[in-house]
Scaffold this motif. Structure first.
Motif, PDB file in Angstrom:
ATOM      1  N   VAL A 287      -7.217 -25.474 -33.807  1.00 35.61           N
ATOM      2  CA  VAL A 287      -6.741 -26.153 -35.014  1.00 35.61           C
ATOM      3  C   VAL A 287      -7.892 -26.833 -35.756  1.00 35.61           C
ATOM      4  O   VAL A 287      -8.952 -27.080 -35.194  1.00 35.61           O
ATOM      5  CB  VAL A 287      -5.656 -27.202 -34.665  1.00 35.61           C
ATOM      6  N   SER A 288      -7.632 -27.150 -37.001  1.00 37.16           N
ATOM      7  CA  SER A 288      -8.579 -27.885 -37.825  1.00 37.16           C
ATOM      8  C   SER A 288      -8.486 -29.372 -37.476  1.00 37.16           C
ATOM      9  O   SER A 288      -7.396 -29.881 -37.203  1.00 37.16           O
ATOM     10  CB  SER A 288      -8.229 -27.672 -39.295  1.00 37.16           C
ATOM     11  N   PRO A 289      -9.597 -30.090 -37.503  1.00 33.11           N
ATOM     12  CA  PRO A 289      -9.584 -31.509 -37.106  1.00 33.11           C
ATOM     13  C   PRO A 289      -9.198 -32.485 -38.219  1.00 33.11           C
ATOM     14  O   PRO A 289      -9.330 -33.691 -38.045  1.00 33.11           O
ATOM     15  CB  PRO A 289     -11.039 -31.745 -36.685  1.00 33.11           C
ATOM     16  N   GLU A 290      -8.723 -31.988 -39.337  1.00 26.59           N
ATOM     17  CA  GLU A 290      -8.517 -32.834 -40.511  1.00 26.59           C
ATOM     18  C   GLU A 290      -7.275 -33.724 -40.457  1.00 26.59           C
ATOM     19  O   GLU A 290      -7.286 -34.817 -41.010  1.00 26.59           O
ATOM     20  CB  GLU A 290      -8.462 -31.968 -41.773  1.00 26.59           C
ATOM     21  N   SER A 291      -6.194 -33.293 -39.831  1.00 30.42           N
ATOM     22  CA  SER A 291      -4.946 -34.059 -39.894  1.00 30.42           C
ATOM     23  C   SER A 291      -4.962 -35.251 -38.942  1.00 30.42           C
ATOM     24  O   SER A 291      -5.658 -35.251 -37.923  1.00 30.42           O
ATOM     25  CB  SER A 291      -3.751 -33.158 -39.571  1.00 30.42           C
ATOM     26  N   ALA A 292      -4.172 -36.243 -39.263  1.00 28.64           N
ATOM     27  CA  ALA A 292      -4.105 -37.463 -38.455  1.00 28.64           C
ATOM     28  C   ALA A 292      -3.618 -37.189 -37.027  1.00 28.64           C
ATOM     29  O   ALA A 292      -4.178 -37.756 -36.082  1.00 28.64           O
ATOM     30  CB  ALA A 292      -3.219 -38.491 -39.135  1.00 28.64           C
ATOM     31  N   PRO A 293      -2.608 -36.327 -36.816  1.00 25.73           N
ATOM     32  CA  PRO A 293      -2.183 -36.071 -35.433  1.00 25.73           C
ATOM     33  C   PRO A 293      -3.280 -35.434 -34.575  1.00 25.73           C
ATOM     34  O   PRO A 293      -3.428 -35.778 -33.400  1.00 25.73           O
ATOM     35  CB  PRO A 293      -0.995 -35.117 -35.585  1.00 25.73           C
ATOM     36  N   ILE A 294      -4.070 -34.549 -35.164  1.00 29.08           N
ATOM     37  CA  ILE A 294      -5.153 -33.918 -34.411  1.00 29.08           C
ATOM     38  C   ILE A 294      -6.253 -34.939 -34.135  1.00 29.08           C
ATOM     39  O   ILE A 294      -6.824 -34.970 -33.039  1.00 29.08           O
ATOM     40  CB  ILE A 294      -5.712 -32.686 -35.150  1.00 29.08           C
ATOM     41  N   LYS A 295      -6.542 -35.796 -35.093  1.00 30.39           N
ATOM     42  CA  LYS A 295      -7.528 -36.855 -34.869  1.00 30.39           C
ATOM     43  C   LYS A 295      -7.084 -37.756 -33.721  1.00 30.39           C
ATOM     44  O   LYS A 295      -7.905 -38.191 -32.909  1.00 30.39           O
ATOM     45  CB  LYS A 295      -7.731 -37.684 -36.146  1.00 30.39           C
ATOM     46  N   ARG A 296      -5.770 -38.018 -33.644  1.00 30.76           N
ATOM     47  CA  ARG A 296      -5.225 -38.837 -32.567  1.00 30.76           C
ATOM     48  C   ARG A 296      -5.383 -38.135 -31.217  1.00 30.76           C
ATOM     49  O   ARG A 296      -5.768 -38.750 -30.219  1.00 30.76           O
ATOM     50  CB  ARG A 296      -3.745 -39.115 -32.833  1.00 30.76           C
ATOM     51  N   ILE A 297      -5.112 -36.825 -31.180  1.00 30.97           N
ATOM     52  CA  ILE A 297      -5.273 -36.043 -29.948  1.00 30.97           C
ATOM     53  C   ILE A 297      -6.720 -36.082 -29.483  1.00 30.97           C
ATOM     54  O   ILE A 297      -7.001 -36.273 -28.293  1.00 30.97           O
ATOM     55  CB  ILE A 297      -4.802 -34.590 -30.170  1.00 30.97           C
ATOM     56  N   VAL A 298      -7.650 -35.921 -30.419  1.00 28.78           N
ATOM     57  CA  VAL A 298      -9.075 -35.949 -30.078  1.00 28.78           C
ATOM     58  C   VAL A 298      -9.461 -37.326 -29.542  1.00 28.78           C
ATOM     59  O   VAL A 298     -10.168 -37.428 -28.528  1.00 28.78           O
ATOM     60  CB  VAL A 298      -9.945 -35.562 -31.298  1.00 28.78           C
ATOM     61  N   GLN A 299      -9.018 -38.389 -30.181  1.00 29.43           N
ATOM     62  CA  GLN A 299      -9.364 -39.740 -29.733  1.00 29.43           C
ATOM     63  C   GLN A 299      -8.789 -40.027 -28.351  1.00 29.43           C
ATOM     64  O   GLN A 299      -9.471 -40.604 -27.496  1.00 29.43           O
ATOM     65  CB  GLN A 299      -8.875 -40.790 -30.741  1.00 29.43           C
ATOM     66  N   GLU A 300      -7.555 -39.596 -28.100  1.00 35.59           N
ATOM     67  CA  GLU A 300      -6.950 -39.793 -26.778  1.00 35.59           C
ATOM     68  C   GLU A 300      -7.720 -39.019 -25.718  1.00 35.59           C
ATOM     69  O   GLU A 300      -7.922 -39.505 -24.600  1.00 35.59           O
ATOM     70  CB  GLU A 300      -5.488 -39.366 -26.795  1.00 35.59           C
ATOM     71  N   ALA A 301      -8.164 -37.811 -26.055  1.00 37.49           N
ATOM     72  CA  ALA A 301      -8.941 -37.008 -25.113  1.00 37.49           C
ATOM     73  C   ALA A 301     -10.279 -37.677 -24.817  1.00 37.49           C
ATOM     74  O   ALA A 301     -10.738 -37.679 -23.671  1.00 37.49           O
ATOM     75  CB  ALA A 301      -9.146 -35.601 -25.663  1.00 37.49           C
ATOM     76  N   LYS A 302     -10.903 -38.252 -25.821  1.00 35.77           N
ATOM     77  CA  LYS A 302     -12.168 -38.961 -25.603  1.00 35.77           C
ATOM     78  C   LYS A 302     -11.949 -40.179 -24.710  1.00 35.77           C
ATOM     79  O   LYS A 302     -12.750 -40.451 -23.813  1.00 35.77           O
ATOM     80  CB  LYS A 302     -12.782 -39.390 -26.939  1.00 35.77           C
ATOM     81  N   ASP A 303     -10.863 -40.906 -24.950  1.00 34.29           N
ATOM     82  CA  ASP A 303     -10.566 -42.106 -24.164  1.00 34.29           C
ATOM     83  C   ASP A 303     -10.311 -41.777 -22.696  1.00 34.29           C
ATOM     84  O   ASP A 303     -10.656 -42.560 -21.809  1.00 34.29           O
ATOM     85  CB  ASP A 303      -9.361 -42.847 -24.743  1.00 34.29           C
ATOM     86  N   THR A 304      -9.692 -40.624 -22.432  1.00 33.16           N
ATOM     87  CA  THR A 304      -9.362 -40.230 -21.059  1.00 33.16           C
ATOM     88  C   THR A 304     -10.408 -39.297 -20.450  1.00 33.16           C
ATOM     89  O   THR A 304     -10.178 -38.722 -19.393  1.00 33.16           O
ATOM     90  CB  THR A 304      -7.982 -39.555 -21.007  1.00 33.16           C
ATOM     91  N   LYS A 305     -11.534 -39.132 -21.136  1.00 37.17           N
ATOM     92  CA  LYS A 305     -12.638 -38.273 -20.663  1.00 37.17           C
ATOM     93  C   LYS A 305     -12.216 -36.812 -20.510  1.00 37.17           C
ATOM     94  O   LYS A 305     -12.705 -36.103 -19.644  1.00 37.17           O
ATOM     95  CB  LYS A 305     -13.199 -38.788 -19.328  1.00 37.17           C
ATOM     96  N   MET A 306     -11.312 -36.353 -21.371  1.00 34.65           N
ATOM     97  CA  MET A 306     -10.857 -34.955 -21.350  1.00 34.65           C
ATOM     98  C   MET A 306     -11.403 -34.174 -22.549  1.00 34.65           C
ATOM     99  O   MET A 306     -11.012 -33.041 -22.772  1.00 34.65           O
ATOM    100  CB  MET A 306      -9.322 -34.890 -21.344  1.00 34.65           C
TER     101      MET A 306
END
Length: 85
Positions: free
Chosen positions: A21-40
């Motif tokens: 997916v493209s990283p532009e939408s808010a839900p995808i940005k949220r998924i990316v941030q959660e993955a960074k927070d959980t080291k995934m």
């Protein structure tokens, strides 16, 4: 096992990809941030702009500097090559 180049010599297993997916939408940005927070999260951009977010069946989120269409095209191209063999 089918391997796909996601840019700069980084390779992932195409069989494990759920979505690209493209990283532009808010839900995808949220998924990316959660993955960074959980080291995934795996950042494969080499400091460049993130153009594709690859979500794996293991829960890992891979950031790529290659367009989603390019990654999808590489999957399709590799599938066609394997069928010819």
């Amino acid at each position: 096992m089918q391997l796909i180049n996601i840019g700069f010599g980084n390779i992932v297993s195409a069989n494990r990809i759920i979505s690209i997916v493209s990283p532009e939408s808010a839900p995808i940005k949220r998924i990316v941030q959660e993955a960074k927070d959980t080291k995934m999260a795996v950042d494969a951009t080499y400091g460049r702009r993130t153009r594709a977010v690859i979500i794996m069946d293991s829960g890992h989120v891979i950031l790529s500097a290659v367009q989603p269409e390019t990654v999808a095209g590489r999957i399709t191209d590799n599938s066609a090559e394997e069928e010819q063999i």
